[in-house]
Every structure is written in structure tokens, then in C-alpha cells.
Design an enzyme around this catalytic site. Structure first.
Site, PDB file in Angstrom:
ATOM      1  N   GLN A  42       2.097  -5.673  -3.314  1.00  0.00           N
ATOM      2  CA  GLN A  42       2.332  -5.977  -1.286  1.00  0.00           C
ATOM      3  C   GLN A  42       3.825  -5.319  -1.713  1.00  0.00           C
ATOM      4  O   GLN A  42       4.003  -4.381  -1.990  1.00  0.00           O
ATOM      5  CB  GLN A  42       2.332  -7.436  -1.549  1.00  0.00           C
ATOM      6  CG  GLN A  42       0.846  -8.216  -1.131  1.00  0.00           C
ATOM      7  CD  GLN A  42       0.257  -8.515  -2.484  1.00  0.00           C
ATOM      8  OE1 GLN A  42       1.278  -8.761  -2.809  1.00  0.00           O
ATOM      9  NE2 GLN A  42      -0.677  -8.479  -2.968  1.00  0.00           N
ATOM     10  N   ASP A  79       0.997  -1.205   0.103  1.00  0.00           N
ATOM     11  CA  ASP A  79       0.243   0.390   0.211  1.00  0.00           C
ATOM     12  C   ASP A  79       1.146   1.134  -0.085  1.00  0.00           C
ATOM     13  O   ASP A  79       0.282   2.630   0.453  1.00  0.00           O
ATOM     14  CB  ASP A  79      -1.020  -0.029   0.783  1.00  0.00           C
ATOM     15  CG  ASP A  79      -1.542  -1.103   1.216  1.00  0.00           C
ATOM     16  OD1 ASP A  79      -2.504  -1.778   0.587  1.00  0.00           O
ATOM     17  OD2 ASP A  79      -1.802  -2.187   2.509  1.00  0.00           O
ATOM     18  N   LYS A 107       2.176   2.356  -5.473  1.00  0.00           N
ATOM     19  CA  LYS A 107       3.078   2.149  -6.757  1.00  0.00           C
ATOM     20  C   LYS A 107       2.063   1.943  -7.482  1.00  0.00           C
ATOM     21  O   LYS A 107       2.773   2.287  -8.424  1.00  0.00           O
ATOM     22  CB  LYS A 107       3.071   0.496  -6.311  1.00  0.00           C
ATOM     23  CG  LYS A 107       4.203  -0.043  -5.233  1.00  0.00           C
ATOM     24  CD  LYS A 107       4.607  -1.411  -4.915  1.00  0.00           C
ATOM     25  CE  LYS A 107       3.194  -2.210  -4.244  1.00  0.00           C
ATOM     26  NZ  LYS A 107       3.148  -2.036  -2.623  1.00  0.00           N
ATOM     27  N   GLY A 109      -4.294  -3.743  -4.933  1.00  0.00           N
ATOM     28  CA  GLY A 109      -5.117  -3.118  -5.806  1.00  0.00           C
ATOM     29  C   GLY A 109      -4.157  -1.705  -5.809  1.00  0.00           C
ATOM     30  O   GLY A 109      -3.353  -1.010  -4.822  1.00  0.00           O
ATOM     31  N   HIS A 110      -3.956  -1.269  -7.339  1.00  0.00           N
ATOM     32  CA  HIS A 110      -3.408   0.159  -7.399  1.00  0.00           C
ATOM     33  C   HIS A 110      -4.491   0.936  -7.592  1.00  0.00           C
ATOM     34  O   HIS A 110      -4.320   0.839  -9.107  1.00  0.00           O
ATOM     35  CB  HIS A 110      -2.124  -0.217  -8.163  1.00  0.00           C
ATOM     36  CG  HIS A 110      -1.084  -1.694  -7.447  1.00  0.00           C
ATOM     37  ND1 HIS A 110       0.112  -2.056  -8.631  1.00  0.00           N
ATOM     38  CD2 HIS A 110      -1.148  -2.120  -6.665  1.00  0.00           C
ATOM     39  CE1 HIS A 110       0.697  -2.761  -7.620  1.00  0.00           C
ATOM     40  NE2 HIS A 110      -0.268  -3.279  -6.754  1.00  0.00           N
TER      41      HIS A 110
END
Length: 444
Positions: free
Chosen positions: A241, A13, A16, A40-41
Site C-alpha cells: 500500500q 500502486d 513497488k 498486488g505488485h
């Protein structure tokens, strides 16, 4: 030509999505090398031109948030080829849904093939029984706080040599045979966990219709990457991650099921380490963590809640509130070493605006024992040792160079660089793509 890895230097988180999106302005290809839909990006963009026939992109000047979970963050760049590499585990239904959403919002053409978005046929598929097992485990004693997306059980199948690759979708009879074998292996555990195993027919009814959407995207992922290397293309390898969640190097057992460090790009995408030119590590100006596990600098109370709200620290996949805490320098130095970082990118510096005083963890203490590096193994009993630094009240959103920052913010950035022992290449001062101070470009 340059091959650059972007990797999380904390517990994931770190932002990225935004940083990959910025660097893909210079990249010909973006390769997602590991993890699955548990990552989730989030990208916040201003209106871009349409990328496909009949697609309607957001109006120019209008902010839009896009969350990608499987597809590389570079997908918003119309000329960038994106690859889901063989180190990933992929939910076929989730992938199709994500594609459809990007088509609907004007970021992908309706007629899509492997030339724009290639999916490695060796990547493993997540099936409903994986999600069921993941969910059942999280309801019992020993839950570690997974996203319940089936990622861990899918990797278990892969390592147990009973996994099903996406290449099997080319032959539905073979696919059914492989799913039958894997499902039979999971049935006893599902029953032991109090669940009812799904019928083979129901699993196939859900996944078989997806073949016509998945198969046209399948390709030899490693060969595509090597073709780009031979053609002297700029390639960006996108991690998922973060270092402290890595299966080998993280805070085990509260980790993910894949290699989340820079070395995972080599194994997950099928490239040798000598072909990598630089590694950019991402760190927030503070720390966050989702789920269970050690978190030495965690803030319980008003300051932690303020960071959570100001930083919008809620999971992009699950919506769960993230735990927040001060920046942990020993953990960051550990990430610098484990990944061989060339430079750091610092995100969410703007979240500190309005705080009178900031703290930075520079070591740990347990009884009379004081250490300046991340302890190996169990962190129980170690308390953070802090130094403090002044905060600031000024908005950072217009800063485009370090000289534009308030003196206290500039001093904080300089302190991170000195303590971490790694140069800083980028500082993010807001969620949008343009709210960024770029100090060096890894592709130049």
C-alpha cells in the site's frame, strides 16, 4: 551491508514491484513486512534462466508480466532469499496458489523450503470468514472500497487477541480449537450483516489440507532477518500500500488496516530503527487512488481517462479502475517527513508523453485560507492550487540517464525534486525492468 526500506509515498500502486525487483539485483534478502493479499505488485521481465529443476522459464528476450500478492517481489531473483514477516496477514490458500503459479512459470523450484521462501510462524492467517465479513461490509453503507480479501477482519482478530497464526498449522487439533473460538466471535456480526456463518467443518476442510504445504516454509521470521544482519547481508524491506493509506498517518478512515509507512518495517519484521540505513519512497509522476476517500487532485474527464489508459491504471488484485489525478506535492512532502525518506523513486514518467501541458499541485485553498502543506484531518472544501509546466511528445523508453530525457521531462523531474525537498534516486520510463534511469543505488 545495507538495510533498505522501499515504501509507497502515495495511496499505493506506485510501482513497488518493479523497483524492488530492480534493487534486489544487489540484495541478498527481501522481506515483505506488512499487509496481505490486498497488495498486488506487478513485474515485467525479459526472459530469465530457469530457477528450478524441470522448470521452464520464459524465452530470452520475451516480455512476461508476473503479479505477486503475498510473496516478495525479489522472488524472481534465484539467489535472493524471501521472507514473509510476522507483520503480514496471509491467506494460506492464496499463498499456495501463488507458489504453484511461480513454479509453473519457472521462477521457483518444485521442491521448496524455508531456505528460499520463509514464512514467519507469527504471521496471522486469513480464513474464509474474514473474507465473508469483508465482502458483506462492502455491500452496505459506509463501504470504503477494500479489496474484499479479508485483510481488515484478520487484523481485527489479531488486535482482539483471537487471531490464528500460521504456526498453529503445525497442530491441526489446536488449529481447529482456535478457529472455533474466532468463528464464534464473528457469527453474530455475520448474521447482522445478512450472511450465513460457515460451519467449522467446512472451514477446516478448506484449510487443513494446506498444512502440508505451509508448515515446511514456517520459520522464526525475526531471527532469520537478524541472522542476515549479523552476516552483513544486503536486506531490502518491501512495503505494501502507501503512506496515505497507513492506519495511523493516512486519510482515515479510508485507510488500510496495517502500518504502511517505513516504521512498519521495524515492527513488522522485528528490527530496530537503528539497523535501517536508508528509506526509498516511491511516487508516480501523477497520483492514483483505488476505492473511496479524499483525493484533492482527482481528474474527472478526458485527461483523467487518458492517464488511466496510458498508465494501465487498473488494480492488479481486483481489476478495478483507479482514480487518477495530478501529482500532489503537499502530500508527497508529508510522505517524505513521515517516512524519513532518503530518496525518491519516480515511476511512470512515460505516461505523460503526448500531453501538451502538465499540472502540479503546490498547495490547497479553502475560502481565503491557503496552505502549502497537507491539512491535518478532514480535506473537505480544500481545492488544489496548481502550477503548470510544458509536456512533451517524445518517447522516453530508451532513456537511461537524465540527459537522455526531453528538456520538458527533465524539467518536470527536477521540479519534483525541488518541491518535495528530497533527492531522486531513480526514474522509471517504462514497465520493463530495463526501462529505468538509476541515479543512485541504496546498497552502494
Amino acid at each position: 551491508m545495507a538495510a533498505v526500506i522501499v515504501v509507497g509515498a502515495q495511496w499505493g500502486d506506485e510501482g513497488k514491484g518493479k523497483i524492488v525487483d530492480i534493487f534486489t539485483e544487489f540484495a541478498d534478502m527481501v522481506v515483505r513486512y506488512g499487509g496481505g493479499p490486498n497488495a498486488g505488485h506487478t513485474l515485467v521481465t525479459r526472459g530469465m534462466s530457469s530457477s528450478g529443476e524441470g522448470a521452464t522459464a520464459p524465452a530470452r528476450g520475451q516480455d512476461e508480466k508476473v503479479v505477486v500478492r503475498l510473496i516478495p517481489s525479489g522472488i524472481l531473483r534465484p539467489t535472493t532469499r524471501c521472507v514473509l514477516a510476522q507483520g503480514m496477514v496471509i491467506d494460506p490458500g492464496g499463498l499456495v496458489a501463488e507458489i504453484d503459479e511461480l513454479v509453473r512459470r519457472g521462477y521457483l523450484p518444485a521442491a521448496l523450503d524455508a531456505g528460499r521462501l520463509a514464512v514467519a510462524d507469527r504471521a496471522h492467517a486469513i480464513f474464509p470468514y474474514h473474507v465473508q465479513v469483508d465482502t458483506l461490509r462492502e455491500q452496505g453503507v459506509g463501504a470504503i472500497g477494500t479489496t474484499k480479501r479479508g485483510v481488515g477482519p484478520c487484523y481485527e482478530d489479531k488486535v482482539g487477541r483471537r487471531g490464528v497464526t500460521l504456526g498453529a498449522f503445525r497442530d491441526l487439533s489446536r488449529l481447529e480449537s482456535l478457529v472455533r473460538a474466532a468463528l464464534s466471535a464473528w457469527e453474530p456480526q455475520i448474521r447482522a450483516l445478512g450472511g450465513v456463518p460457515p460451519e467449522l467443518s467446512s472451514v477446516m476442510a478448506r484449510v487443513a489440507p494446506l498444512a502440508e504445504r505451509i508448515v515446511p516454509l514456517l520459520a522464526n521470521g525475526a531471527e532469520i532477518v537478524h541472522e542476515a544482519l549479523r552476516a552483513k547481508k544486503n536486506i531490502l524491506f518491501e512495503g505494501a500500500q502507501g503512506t496515505l493509506l497507513d492506519i495511523d498517518h493516512g486519510t482515515y478512515p479510508f485507510v488500510t488496516s496495517s502500518s504502511a509507512v517505513a516504521g512498519g518495517a521495524c515492527t513488522g519484521a522485528g528490527v530496530g530503527p537503528t539497523q535501517i540505513d536508508s528509506v526509498i519512497g516511491l511516487t508516480k509522476a501523477y497520483c492514483t487512488r483505488v476505492g473511496s476517500g479524499p483525493f484533492p487532485t482527482e481528474l474527472i474527464g478526458e485527461t483523467g481517462e487518458r492517464l488511466r489508459k496510458a498508465g494501465d491504471e487498473f488494480g492488479s488484485v481486483t481489476g478495478r479502475p483507479r482514480r487518477t489525478g495530478w501529482l500532489d506535492i503537499p502530500a508527497l512532502r508529508y510522505a517524505v517527513r513521515i517516512n524519513g525518506l532518503s530518496a525518491l523513486a519516480v515511476t511512470k514518467l512515460d505516461v505523460f508523453t503526448g500531453l501538451r501541458e502538465l499540472s502540479i499541485c503546490v498547495g490547497y485553498q479553502r475560502g481565503k485560507q491557503r496552505v502549502s502543506e497537507l491539512p491535518d484531518g478532514d480535506l473537505a472544501g480544500f481545492e488544489p492550487v496548481y502550477e503548470t509546466t510544458p509536456g512533451w511528445d517524445e518517447s522516453l523508453s530508451q532513456a537511461r540517464s537524465l540527459n537522455d530525457l526531453p528538456a520538458a521531462a527533465r524539467a518536470y523531474v527536477d521540479r519534483i525534486e525541488r518541491l518535495a525537498g528530497c533527492p531522486i534516486a531513480l526514474v522509471s520510463v517504462g514497465s520493463r525492468r530495463d526501462e529505468t534511469i538509476v541515479l543512485s543505488n541504496p546498497f552502494e
